[in-house]
Design a protein around this motif. Structure first.
Motif: not given
Length: 138
Positions: A17-43
């Motif tokens: 299941m982990v291999l299929v998930n990885r091969q299909l690209g279903l897992f996407e690591a999170a990122t904080i794209s900008s300070l505005d994104d961080a502010t939005r998440r905090l709000d």
């Protein structure tokens, strides 16, 4: 012997299941794209969070945002596909040490929260935030 076969079958099933998930690209690591994104998440996490000055780590995996008026700092840390948020009040910081280069090693008094490394490109900015965090030691 039957228990061993069941265990091995379960292990192989989970690995598949982990291999299929990885091969299909279903897992996407999170990122904080900008300070505005961080502010939005905090709000979103705490409605009415009024963002003041902040900083986004160079790797977009950690951010610090001060709340206007309260002096509290919102800490955002990427953990897998999620972003974990902690609000830092006086007494919540164990240590904020400058590492080699411009990194800040942050340890909280919350034993459930692992130490965090913040890579910041500007040494004076890193020093400012390390001093700000150290003022919250308790």
């Amino acid at each position: 012997m039957l228990e061993l076969l069941i265990f091995l079958g379960s292990l192989l099933g989970i690995a598949a299941m982990v291999l299929v998930n990885r091969q299909l690209g279903l897992f996407e690591a999170a990122t904080i794209s900008s300070l505005d994104d961080a502010t939005r998440r905090l709000d979103t996490d705490q409605i009415g969070f009024m963002a003041g000055p902040g900083i986004l780590a160079d790797d977009n995996r950690t951010a610090l945002v001060e709340e206007k008026g309260s002096g509290r700092i919102g800490l955002l840390v990427v953990a897998g596909s999620d972003v974990v948020i902690r609000y830092l009040d006086p007494g919540s910081v164990r240590a904020a040490k400058m590492g080699e280069g411009r990194d800040i090693h942050l340890e909280l008094n919350d034993f459930t929260f692992a130490p965090v490394e913040l890579a910041i490109s500007d040494t004076s900015t890193a020093r400012h935030w390390a001093d700000r965090l150290n003022s919250m030691q308790g």
